[in-house]
Scaffold this active site. Structure first.
Site, PDB file in Angstrom:
ATOM      1  N   ASP A 173      22.475  90.906  36.639  1.00 11.52           N
ATOM      2  CA  ASP A 173      21.938  89.829  37.478  1.00 11.52           C
ATOM      3  C   ASP A 173      21.520  88.674  36.581  1.00 11.52           C
ATOM      4  O   ASP A 173      20.408  88.634  36.069  1.00 11.52           O
ATOM      5  CB  ASP A 173      20.747  90.325  38.307  1.00 11.52           C
ATOM      6  CG  ASP A 173      20.279  89.277  39.319  1.00 11.52           C
ATOM      7  OD1 ASP A 173      20.644  88.088  39.152  1.00 11.52           O
ATOM      8  OD2 ASP A 173      19.562  89.633  40.260  1.00 11.52           O
ATOM      9  N   HIS A 200      15.427  83.865  36.402  1.00  7.89           N
ATOM     10  CA  HIS A 200      14.735  84.921  35.663  1.00  7.89           C
ATOM     11  C   HIS A 200      14.776  84.716  34.145  1.00  7.89           C
ATOM     12  O   HIS A 200      14.281  85.559  33.400  1.00  7.89           O
ATOM     13  CB  HIS A 200      15.339  86.275  36.023  1.00  7.89           C
ATOM     14  CG  HIS A 200      15.395  86.491  37.508  1.00  7.89           C
ATOM     15  ND1 HIS A 200      14.270  86.653  38.284  1.00  7.89           N
ATOM     16  CD2 HIS A 200      16.449  86.534  38.372  1.00  7.89           C
ATOM     17  CE1 HIS A 200      14.625  86.808  39.556  1.00  7.89           C
ATOM     18  NE2 HIS A 200      15.941  86.732  39.630  1.00  7.89           N
ATOM     19  N   ILE A 239      10.586  84.333  36.537  1.00  9.61           N
ATOM     20  CA  ILE A 239       9.970  85.478  37.205  1.00  9.61           C
ATOM     21  C   ILE A 239      10.833  86.727  37.023  1.00  9.61           C
ATOM     22  O   ILE A 239      12.009  86.642  36.678  1.00  9.61           O
ATOM     23  CB  ILE A 239       9.739  85.205  38.708  1.00  9.61           C
ATOM     24  CG1 ILE A 239      11.068  84.944  39.432  1.00  9.61           C
ATOM     25  CG2 ILE A 239       8.771  84.045  38.894  1.00  9.61           C
ATOM     26  CD1 ILE A 239      10.948  84.835  40.954  1.00  9.61           C
ATOM     27  N   GLY A 241      13.190  90.851  41.644  1.00 13.55           N
ATOM     28  CA  GLY A 241      12.558  91.717  42.643  1.00 13.55           C
ATOM     29  C   GLY A 241      13.051  93.149  42.546  1.00 13.55           C
ATOM     30  O   GLY A 241      12.278  94.110  42.682  1.00 13.55           O
TER      31      GLY A 241
END
Length: 305
Positions: free
Chosen positions: A204, A209, A224, A227
């Site tokens: 990903d 990120h 961040i 998730g």
């Protein structure tokens, strides 16, 4: 902005894709969601990254299945009639059903469909379902269903009633409430400042990120954590504390992403038992905020509980 076309979106047929992985990919994923980060010889987790004592191959965590559709974001942007800014895409929810233990390596066939589309005013919620089959045997291994929030892309309904389509009747939703009682079990674990940079190596590569500028455009002070990385941490905590390390007792997993996690923050997973369901909530210790909640359904309890 070009016009939204709901009927085009829900009838869209994704091309079938294959996903090939090796033991190395499964081990890298396990490290990316924190396996063995507290104890490199943890007897409940070493098996995800190394095989010893006659173990023929490493074991694969059930949330590894979320990687099978990791290239889906690029395909979403090609759905006819769907217009959105990919920088404002947020992953809202994930649902996983495991039908067979995941092999340590393999070649899979993925079949994806649009399972839901909902106009929320300021955002659109798109639900995608992916069935993953072993390519050689044709055996169905797992299903992943994800709800994706496309911020800034709502308000397309033509009538006063907001548009809403789902493949599933409402009674199939996995409702749960976070109990007010003391948790049955609590597990605290630090993520690493580099956690997102490690996890992204599993496929990903969304720059939200890793790229500080992209993160700021999306409204965050810095990149961040994915998730699905936080979900991996939570499910690992449940396997370790409730399942006593027996990951094959897990039948399905629901995760609702409530708030972002910054790499380096401490995750506290609280777990409550409800029959064969484990209701859980993950909080970030530093901000005392709930970031993730959901339910994990088990086939049985281990005898030591």
């Amino acid at each position: 902005m070009a016009e939204f076309n709901p009927s085009l979106i829900i009838s869209h047929e994704f091309p079938q894709t294959t996903y090939t992985y090796t033991e190395r990919d499964a081990a890298l994923y396990a490290l990316g969601i924190g396996a063995c980060s507290r104890d490199a010889v943890d007897d409940k987790e070493l098996k995800y990254v190394y095989h010893q004592d006659g173990q023929r191959s490493i074991e694969v965590l059930p949330t590894f299945s979320t990687l099978f559709s990791v290239d889906l974001q690029s395909k979403i942007s090609k759905i006819p009639g769907l217009e959105f800014d990919p920088r404002l895409l947020l992953h809202g929810q994930q649902y996983i059903e495991i039908y067979k233990p995941l092999p340590s390596s393999g070649c899979l066939l993925n079949k994806a469909t649009v399972a839901g589309l909902h106009d929320k005013g300021k955002a659109t919620v798109l639900e995608i379902e992916i069935l993953s089959y072993e390519k050689e045997s044709g055996a169905l291994l797992c299903m992943n269903r994800m709800a994706i929030y496309l911020r800034g892309a709502g308000g397309f309904s033509k009538s006063s009633q907001p548009y809403s389509y789902t493949k599933y009747p409402s009674n199939q939703s996995l409702a749960y409430k976070i109990p007010k009682s003391q948790p049955f079990s609590v597990y605290e674990e630090c993520t690493q400042p580099s956690q997102a940079l490690l996890y992204r190596l599993s496929g990903d590569y969304n720059p939200l990120h890793s790229d500080p500028m992209i993160a700021q455009i999306a409204g965050f002070s810095r990149p961040i954590l994915h998730g699905l990385c936080s979900l991996g941490f939570a499910v690992r905590a449940i396997i370790k504390n409730i399942c006593r390390g027996e990951k094959d007792t897990i039948q399905n997993i629901t995760g609702r992403f409530l708030l972002h996690v910054y790499p380096g923050e401490t995750l506290i997973t609280e777990m409550w038992l409800d029959g064969l369901r484990v209701v859980y909530q993950v909080k970030v210790k530093e901000r005392n905020k709930a970031v993730l909640s959901g339910v994990v359904t088990l086939s049985r309890f281990t005898s030591s509980l």
